[in-house]
Design a protein around this motif. Structure first.
Motif, mmCIF file in Angstrom:
data_model
loop_
_atom_site.group_PDB
_atom_site.id
_atom_site.type_symbol
_atom_site.label_atom_id
_atom_site.label_comp_id
_atom_site.label_asym_id
_atom_site.label_seq_id
_atom_site.Cartn_x
_atom_site.Cartn_y
_atom_site.Cartn_z
ATOM 1 N N SER A 15 -6.969 2.103 -5.616
ATOM 2 C CA SER A 15 -6.913 0.639 -4.989
ATOM 3 C C SER A 15 -7.057 -0.500 -5.828
ATOM 4 C CB SER A 15 -7.714 0.736 -3.837
ATOM 5 O OG SER A 15 -7.637 -1.143 -3.429
ATOM 6 N N ASN A 28 -2.050 -8.312 -2.881
ATOM 7 C CA ASN A 28 -2.614 -7.101 -3.148
ATOM 8 C C ASN A 28 -2.521 -5.407 -2.780
ATOM 9 O OD1 ASN A 28 -6.334 -7.569 -3.158
ATOM 10 N ND2 ASN A 28 -5.297 -8.549 -1.356
ATOM 11 N N SER A 62 0.926 -1.380 0.018
ATOM 12 C CA SER A 62 -0.188 -0.039 -0.046
ATOM 13 C C SER A 62 0.690 1.720 -0.025
ATOM 14 C CB SER A 62 -0.800 0.154 1.262
ATOM 15 O OG SER A 62 -2.049 1.413 1.577
ATOM 16 N N SER A 86 -2.248 -1.464 -3.696
ATOM 17 C CA SER A 86 -2.965 0.061 -3.439
ATOM 18 C C SER A 86 -1.993 1.005 -3.470
ATOM 19 C CB SER A 86 -3.805 -0.188 -1.659
ATOM 20 O OG SER A 86 -4.266 -1.114 -1.415
#
Length: 348
Positions: free
Chosen positions: A337, A330, A298, A332
């Motif tokens: 995102s 994942n 992130s 972001s």
């Protein structure tokens, strides 16, 4: 996979367990006396130097208990033992109302064979080394419940385990050229700390890393980063830099499992050697690869101009020519995102 996870959990539990302390020798900076003391609770020694001079081995373990106080060893603390013997150095609090920490400033521990365990101290500078010879293949260093500032240097220990310890503004340097050497961090916090380790095996479990710094691994063959958070990190080389062994004896195995990278900034505009989160440098063709499972990235960015402070989102990982496997990863951006499905956001 279930068996592997169970083994790792059992391994972590064994590292984290603590037992009641039995003491063979006592030291107290406030009530001890090197001339009149005899190393008992009633008449402790005053200095660590005196205690190390009087170490006598009658079995496989010797426990040296140190009361709260300020200790400044003037000389290196050296001990001699065998591979089957362990010296344990424990910060001892005989009175529950006594909250004075056992602070040791800049000692040099020198082990001639043998093993060392350290528990409960505040170190302002820490240096430890074994004599580098073939007799040291099984010597170990265990550190529990300690706080470190300034510097940490560990040389030639075949196995280093650091549990539930904190590092604040530390330069941590570990070097071991022996076969099957390993270093493990478990439940540790590293704040504004530069870590450089040279070891065949590196384990980083359930730890938190933050501030200006990086975690650099050299000559590695196996790396396991498990449930560790890298957050608010700024660095000129990236949060994690991995350099494999130049002569790998086994298949390269690097696994990041449930690792989190958040708000990571790289201060090298235009660099092709490093990425903000994870960089792979050195050998371009080795057997094996890197796996990322259930990881999250992130706000990974590069400072493009130190003059006007312009940042841009950038690829979090640079793996060179290494093979990578992704599972539930994942990514972001700092403002947007979306999910990684094909590894397109990773520089290969």
């Amino acid at each position: 996979m279930v068996k592997k996870e169970l083994f790792i959990l059992l391994f972590i539990s064994c590292l984290h367990c603590t037992c009641a302390v039995y003491c063979d020798l006592f030291v107290s900076d406030t009530t001890g006396d090197d001339l009149l003391g005899n190393g008992t609770t009633s008449f402790p020694y005053k200095t660590l130097e005196k205690a190390f001079e009087t170490l006598s081995w009658s079995g496989s373990r010797f426990v040296l208990c140190v009361a709260g106080g300020d200790y400044k060893p003037r000389i290196g603390l050296r001990y001699i033992s065998s591979l089957s013997q362990t010296l344990r150095l424990v910060a001892f609090v005989p009175d529950v109302n006594n909250t004075v920490p056992a602070r040791i400033r800049g000692p040099l521990f020198t082990g001639v064979v043998g093993n060392l365990e350290i528990d409960g101290f505040l170190f302002e500078g820490f240096s430890f080394q074994y004599w580098n010879n073939p007799a040291l293949q099984n010597s170990t260093l265990m550190i529990r419940n300690c706080n470190f500032t300034s510097y940490v240097v560990v040389q030639d220990s075949i196995s280093v385990k650091i549990v539930n310890s904190n590092f604040e503004s530390v330069n941590f340097n570990h070097r071991c050229d022996l076969l099957t050497s390993s270093i493990t961090f478990l439940y540790c916090t590293l704040s504004a700390t530069m870590v450089s380790v040279k070891s065949q095996i590196v384990n980083l479990f359930s730890s938190n890393i933050t501030g200006y710094g990086s975690f650099k691994m050299e000559e590695v063959e196996r790396v396991l980063v498990w449930a560790t958070v890298f957050k608010n990190i700024s660095s000129e080389q990236g949060a994690v830099v991995i350099s494999p062994s130049s002569s790998i004896r086994h298949t390269l195995s690097i696994l990041f499992f449930e690792a989190e990278f958040e708000d990571i900034t790289l201060f090298v505009p235009g660099s092709t050697n490093y990425a903000p989160a994870i960089s792979f440098t050195g050998a371009d063709s080795v057997t094996g690869g890197i796996k990322l499972q259930f990881c999250r990235f992130s706000c990974i960015r590069t400072l493009t101009s130190k003059i006007n402070g312009i940042y841009r989102d950038t690829v979090p990982i640079n793996l060179g020519n290494q093979h990578m496997t992704l599972l539930n990863v994942n990514y972001s951006l700092c403002s947007n995102s979306y999910r990684v499905s094909d590894g397109a956001l990773f520089q290969m």
